[in-house]
Write a protein that holds these residues in place. Structure first.
Motif, PDB file in Angstrom:
ATOM      1  N   UNK A  11      69.000  52.064  25.884  1.00 45.29           N
ATOM      2  CA  UNK A  11      69.325  51.512  27.196  1.00 45.29           C
ATOM      3  C   UNK A  11      70.828  51.470  27.443  1.00 45.29           C
ATOM      4  N   UNK A  12      71.597  51.411  26.360  1.00 46.55           N
ATOM      5  CA  UNK A  12      73.057  51.377  26.466  1.00 46.55           C
ATOM      6  C   UNK A  12      73.669  52.763  26.288  1.00 46.55           C
ATOM      7  N   UNK A  13      72.827  53.790  26.236  1.00 53.95           N
ATOM      8  CA  UNK A  13      73.323  55.155  26.127  1.00 53.95           C
ATOM      9  C   UNK A  13      73.736  55.562  24.735  1.00 53.95           C
ATOM     10  N   UNK A  14      73.224  54.844  23.715  1.00 55.86           N
ATOM     11  CA  UNK A  14      73.561  55.147  22.322  1.00 55.86           C
ATOM     12  C   UNK A  14      72.287  55.559  21.601  1.00 55.86           C
ATOM     13  N   UNK A  15      72.319  56.696  20.919  1.00 55.95           N
ATOM     14  CA  UNK A  15      71.147  57.159  20.184  1.00 55.95           C
ATOM     15  C   UNK A  15      71.549  57.588  18.783  1.00 55.95           C
ATOM     16  N   UNK A  16      70.621  57.362  17.830  1.00 58.42           N
ATOM     17  CA  UNK A  16      70.848  57.843  16.468  1.00 58.42           C
ATOM     18  C   UNK A  16      70.637  59.346  16.432  1.00 58.42           C
TER      19      UNK A  16
ATOM     20  N   UNK B 149      70.124  52.689  11.453  1.00 60.91           N
ATOM     21  CA  UNK B 149      69.982  53.915  10.658  1.00 60.91           C
ATOM     22  C   UNK B 149      69.468  53.575   9.260  1.00 60.91           C
ATOM     23  N   UNK B 150      69.957  52.479   8.690  1.00 60.98           N
ATOM     24  CA  UNK B 150      69.469  52.039   7.379  1.00 60.98           C
ATOM     25  C   UNK B 150      68.014  51.596   7.467  1.00 60.98           C
ATOM     26  N   UNK B 151      67.676  50.917   8.555  1.00 59.58           N
ATOM     27  CA  UNK B 151      66.299  50.474   8.733  1.00 59.58           C
ATOM     28  C   UNK B 151      65.336  51.653   8.802  1.00 59.58           C
ATOM     29  N   UNK B 152      65.799  52.764   9.376  1.00 56.31           N
ATOM     30  CA  UNK B 152      64.947  53.951   9.447  1.00 56.31           C
ATOM     31  C   UNK B 152      64.644  54.494   8.051  1.00 56.31           C
ATOM     32  N   UNK B 153      65.633  54.451   7.168  1.00 53.54           N
ATOM     33  CA  UNK B 153      65.399  54.885   5.788  1.00 53.54           C
ATOM     34  C   UNK B 153      64.318  54.027   5.133  1.00 53.54           C
ATOM     35  N   UNK B 154      64.442  52.708   5.302  1.00 55.32           N
ATOM     36  CA  UNK B 154      63.465  51.818   4.686  1.00 55.32           C
ATOM     37  C   UNK B 154      62.098  51.927   5.357  1.00 55.32           C
TER      38      UNK B 154
END
Length: 208
Positions: A117-122, A189-194
């Motif tokens: 929503x803030x225009x930021x994507x991984x 990004x760390x949460x995606x790993x876990x």
């Protein structure tokens, strides 16, 4: 009024201009009238507060209560004798409510959606930005998981991963509280790993 958009659609600046959860909350808490030709505006999943802030923290019990209430009113089973337009309205809005609830109830997807929503994507494959010590930890857990066939060992790893996710969820909540989007991005990004590790543990579980 900002409208809920599926996660696959990138929000525009005008869509996010009110600064609240408007698309999910709907602003008023009532159901819109069926209109096959008009814009789709999903109703409230969150308390109907004007301009309610899009914060990471939310009341899970209230979210679930509102979800169940909406699905009782919108589920296609309740529109069997209705017009074709009303049945289509029910199917479309019931699916949108499901997607909204599925996004908001999980810390990872909720955080990623807030960033979107803030225009930021991984970005995929962004290992170069990750902390080497963290990547080493992930590799070690992967190796332990691959090497064990014992249910007790897998359960221990599952508890460890869940604890890490809970810790990271607190960190990302703090990052959003401070409006530190870059920190939130790093933590998510760390949460995606876990989250990937969680899926691996589930896939190795022995069926009971």
């Amino acid at each position: 009024m900002w409208r809920w958009r599926p996660r696959t659609a990138a929000p525009t600046a005008s869509a996010c201009s009110d600064g609240g959860w408007g698309g999910v909350a709907g602003g008023g808490g009532g159901l819109p009238s069926p209109s096959p030709s008009g814009p789709v505006t999903p109703p409230a999943l969150l308390p109907p507060l004007p301009r309610s802030p899009r914060t990471f923290r939310l009341d899970q019990a209230e979210l679930q209560r509102r979800f169940r209430s909406l699905q009782r009113r919108l589920h296609p089973d309740g529109f069997g004798q209705s017009s074709q337009a009303e049945r289509e309205f029910s199917e479309q809005h019931s699916a949108l409510v499901n997607e909204a609830y599925d996004t908001l109830r999980r810390p990872l997807s909720r955080g990623l959606y807030l960033l979107q929503l803030r225009g930021v994507e991984l970005q995929t494959g962004a290992d170069s930005e990750a902390d080497p010590e963290f990547l080493s930890e992930i590799m070690e857990i992967n190796e332990k998981l691959a090497a064990t066939d014992q249910e007790d060992a897998r359960a221990e790893l599952e508890v460890h991963i869940a604890a890490k996710q809970e810790e990271l969820a607190k960190d990302v909540a703090q990052a959003f509280d401070q409006d530190d989007l870059q920190k939130a991005k790093r933590v998510l990004a760390k949460m995606k790993y876990f989250a990937n590790l969680e899926e691996k543990v589930k896939s190795k579980k022995i069926p009971s």
